[in-house]
Write a protein that holds these residues in place. Structure first.
Motif, mmCIF file in Angstrom:
data_model
loop_
_atom_site.group_PDB
_atom_site.id
_atom_site.type_symbol
_atom_site.label_atom_id
_atom_site.label_comp_id
_atom_site.label_asym_id
_atom_site.label_seq_id
_atom_site.Cartn_x
_atom_site.Cartn_y
_atom_site.Cartn_z
ATOM 1 N N HIS A 249 1.267 -27.956 6.892
ATOM 2 C CA HIS A 249 1.479 -28.254 9.114
ATOM 3 C C HIS A 249 0.770 -26.748 9.054
ATOM 4 O O HIS A 249 0.103 -26.483 10.644
ATOM 5 C CB HIS A 249 2.949 -28.556 9.099
ATOM 6 C CG HIS A 249 3.163 -28.681 10.702
ATOM 7 N ND1 HIS A 249 3.963 -27.163 11.474
ATOM 8 C CD2 HIS A 249 3.155 -29.295 11.366
ATOM 9 C CE1 HIS A 249 3.913 -28.106 12.809
ATOM 10 N NE2 HIS A 249 3.527 -28.973 12.924
ATOM 11 N N ARG A 250 1.600 -25.949 8.801
ATOM 12 C CA ARG A 250 0.993 -24.549 9.710
ATOM 13 C C ARG A 250 -0.879 -24.297 9.950
ATOM 14 O O ARG A 250 -1.086 -24.099 10.110
ATOM 15 C CB ARG A 250 1.894 -23.250 8.680
ATOM 16 C CG ARG A 250 1.832 -22.276 9.720
ATOM 17 C CD ARG A 250 2.203 -20.270 8.635
ATOM 18 N NE ARG A 250 2.200 -20.882 7.676
ATOM 19 C CZ ARG A 250 3.533 -21.199 6.595
ATOM 20 N NH1 ARG A 250 4.323 -21.695 6.897
ATOM 21 N NH2 ARG A 250 3.230 -21.017 5.265
ATOM 22 N N CYS B 22 -5.908 -29.187 3.878
ATOM 23 C CA CYS B 22 -5.357 -28.097 3.440
ATOM 24 C C CYS B 22 -5.480 -26.731 3.057
ATOM 25 O O CYS B 22 -6.643 -26.470 3.157
ATOM 26 C CB CYS B 22 -4.162 -29.412 2.404
ATOM 27 S SG CYS B 22 -4.425 -28.650 0.798
ATOM 28 N N THR C 47 2.607 -26.830 0.515
ATOM 29 C CA THR C 47 4.115 -27.395 0.390
ATOM 30 C C THR C 47 3.792 -28.127 1.832
ATOM 31 O O THR C 47 2.598 -27.747 2.932
ATOM 32 C CB THR C 47 5.155 -26.191 0.815
ATOM 33 O OG1 THR C 47 4.166 -25.299 1.557
ATOM 34 C CG2 THR C 47 5.302 -25.323 -0.728
ATOM 35 N N PRO C 48 4.450 -29.000 2.987
ATOM 36 C CA PRO C 48 4.331 -29.939 3.559
ATOM 37 C C PRO C 48 3.958 -29.009 4.946
ATOM 38 O O PRO C 48 3.866 -29.044 5.652
ATOM 39 C CB PRO C 48 5.837 -30.286 3.753
ATOM 40 C CG PRO C 48 5.898 -31.192 2.365
ATOM 41 C CD PRO C 48 5.385 -29.891 1.798
ATOM 42 N N SER C 49 5.441 -27.851 4.414
ATOM 43 C CA SER C 49 5.323 -26.390 5.494
ATOM 44 C C SER C 49 4.102 -25.783 5.686
ATOM 45 O O SER C 49 3.507 -25.584 6.886
ATOM 46 C CB SER C 49 6.314 -25.877 5.476
ATOM 47 O OG SER C 49 6.690 -24.440 4.238
ATOM 48 N N GLU C 50 3.604 -25.079 5.099
ATOM 49 C CA GLU C 50 1.914 -25.321 4.701
ATOM 50 C C GLU C 50 0.647 -25.449 5.507
ATOM 51 O O GLU C 50 -0.091 -25.094 5.823
ATOM 52 C CB GLU C 50 1.853 -24.528 3.544
ATOM 53 C CG GLU C 50 2.287 -23.671 2.790
ATOM 54 C CD GLU C 50 2.923 -23.807 1.312
ATOM 55 O OE1 GLU C 50 2.178 -22.285 1.203
ATOM 56 O OE2 GLU C 50 1.565 -24.465 0.549
ATOM 57 N N SER D 266 -2.466 -27.308 12.551
ATOM 58 C CA SER D 266 -1.692 -26.891 13.552
ATOM 59 C C SER D 266 -2.507 -25.523 14.400
ATOM 60 O O SER D 266 -2.159 -25.247 16.248
ATOM 61 C CB SER D 266 -0.356 -26.072 13.675
ATOM 62 O OG SER D 266 0.017 -25.697 13.025
#
Length: 510
Positions: free
Chosen positions: A372-373, A352, A367-370, A376
């Motif tokens: 994922h970004r 992460c 955060t989950p969005s961080e 990805s």
């Protein structure tokens, strides 16, 4: 008077003959170059004129026309200087002997008549040999590089005047003696060793498998876990380069202009580590002169991408085709070049942005969005081409301070070489060298499974949602594990271990 000398030009790492025609005519003094010459060739006018005068020869005060044939191909580089200067002297009757017709002439001139080193001597000479040429005149500074090619006559000079004396018979010069290729097997010239890596037994086992079969590998773990150090140790367990492999690598490095002239050949497997800000042309090759990129410079060696998600996604996606085909294609408006790019990809990354996801001692603050970004940036098709994805955890204090001797690179390398010997025998007569390069037909032939192994692979295919490509890669890794065990058949334990090395992509990318 008209004179004609012979030189060679490069198209990627392959060369083609260039006839340099020099015509002297009456009229106002002028100097024209035709035949799609680049700026470096057109600027040779001043270098050639000063070199001839400072070598105490007569420069003709006439209309000089230089033609580089074939006229419909772009010529690049300054290595035509010497051939042009000799053509002018021949046309001006300073050289009356016809011996120059036997030679391919390469070299850049300084204003004082000295001959400078040039790029690409080895690929130029090898291409000329393939077209039947056996005699060459080159700069002395490129002598070491050319000396590894046997069966030809290569004459190396420091000055234009020395070349003229040689061609006119005023001096006798012996051709270069052939240098023997010295393998690095007897001496480990690397500054790192696996014995220095504390703990990380699973990761070291995975890297051994990766090298044994030529597989790509991704190391995932927190900062300070030793990912970079282990990656730097990978070349120390790779088999020594053969002479043929060394020639392939040397040709690329010579074209790129990074070859050590004092050695003349690359003996250690390349280890390239481009920065995460590297552009697509820097990685794939390109630029004004379509030079080889990092993936070609890593040919027959290792390309290490540290903190892989930090690279631009567009840059990473360009790796997909070379990882499959072993070739880097550089396309430009007027030509397309192909450079060899058969490398082992070793990549590392944090789980992460903060690096603490899954850590037993540190709390992840992302955060989950961080997350994922961050993740990805690595696409599914790219991950499919990475055979082993290994989780690397922080080492314990006891492992860090342990006085127990760790296994050295030399002992690991011995097992790798045994596995490679099995593969060479298996694929003898084909283009395949390692298990990673197996064709689909070879996978069907050499990766047959028993009922238990088939059941394991089917279960993994279903539960981990593996693609057909990923499943094939599992089979190839299992074949390598079996080779390390000296097993003719792939057993269920080999499949189980290979599947274990694919599970992490589903852990993080679901």
């Amino acid at each position: 008077m008209l004179a004609k000398t012979k030189s060679y030009a490069l198209n990627g790492v392959e060369g083609y003959e260039v006839a340099i025609e020099v015509d002297l005519n009456a009229g106002l003094p002028a100097y024209d170059t035709v035949g799609l010459a680049d700026t470096a060739i057109k600027e040779s006018k001043e270098r050639v004129r000063s070199a001839i005068k400072n070598s105490l020869f007569t420069y003709p005060i006439r209309k000089i026309t230089i033609n580089l044939a074939p006229a419909d191909t772009k010529k690049e580089g300054s290595h035509f200087d010497l051939a042009i200067a000799l053509g002018i002297l021949i046309a001006n009757e300073e050289i009356e002997s016809n011996s120059y017709k036997d030679y391919i002439i390469l070299g850049e001139l300084s204003l004082d008549g000295s001959i400078n080193a040039i790029r690409g001597v080895m690929p130029l000479i090898i291409s000329a040999i393939q077209n039947g040429h056996t005699k060459f005149i080159i700069p002395s500074k490129n002598a070491k590089e050319a000396s590894y090619i046997s069966g030809i006559e290569v004459y190396a000079f420091d000055k234009l005047a020395q070349v003229v004396d040689f061609l006119t018979g005023k001096s006798q010069v012996e051709p270069l003696k052939t240098s023997e290729f010295v393998s690095i097997a007897a001496e480990n010239k690397y500054s790192v060793d696996f014995s220095e890596v504390k703990g990380q037994y699973v990761a070291k086992r995975a890297l051994e498998i990766a090298v044994a079969g030529g597989h790509n590998v991704l190391l995932i773990g927190p900062p300070g876990a030793g990912k970079t150090m282990m990656a730097k140790c990978v070349p120390t367990i790779m088999p020594d380069m053969t002479f043929e492999e060394a020639i392939e690598v040397t040709k690329i490095h010579s074209v790129a202009g990074i070859l050590d002239d004092s050695v003349g050949i690359v003996v250690n497997r390349p280890f390239r580590t481009p920065h995460h800000t590297a552009t697509v042309p820097a990685l794939m090759g390109g630029g004004a002169n379509a030079r080889p990129g990092e993936i070609s410079l890593a040919h027959n060696g290792v390309l290490f991408l540290d903190e892989m998600p930090e690279y631009q996604r567009r840059t990473l996606e360009t790796l997909r085709q070379p990882l499959e085909d072993g070739i880097a294609v550089v396309s430009r408006a007027k030509r397309t070049l192909e450079y060899p790019a058969r490398f082992m990809l070793v990549a590392s990354m944090n789980p992460c942005p903060c690096g603490n996801l899954g850590s037993k001692t540190q709390e992840c603050k992302c955060t989950p969005s961080e997350i994922h970004r961050y993740i990805s940036k690595l696409s599914g098709p790219l991950l499919d081409r990475i055979d082993l994805q290994i989780e690397v955890d922080s080492i314990s204090y006891d492992d860090f301070r342990s006085a127990v001797a760790n296994e050295s690179s030399e002992s690991i390398k011995a097992r790798v070489e045994k596995a490679r010997t099995i593969q060479r025998a298996r694929y003898e007569g084909s283009k395949t060298k390692t298990n990673d390069e197996m064709t689909n037909a070879q996978v069907k032939t050499y990766c047959a499974l028993d009922k238990m192994g088939e059941a394991l692979l089917k279960n993994a295919f279903t539960k981990l949602n593996l693609t057909a490509r990923a499943s094939t890669r599992v089979l190839k890794v299992a074949r390598t594990i079996a080779d390390l065990d000296a097993s003719e058949s792939i057993l269920s334990k080999h499949i189980a271990e290979a599947i274990q090395y694919r599970s992490l992509d589903r852990k993080y990318w679901d």
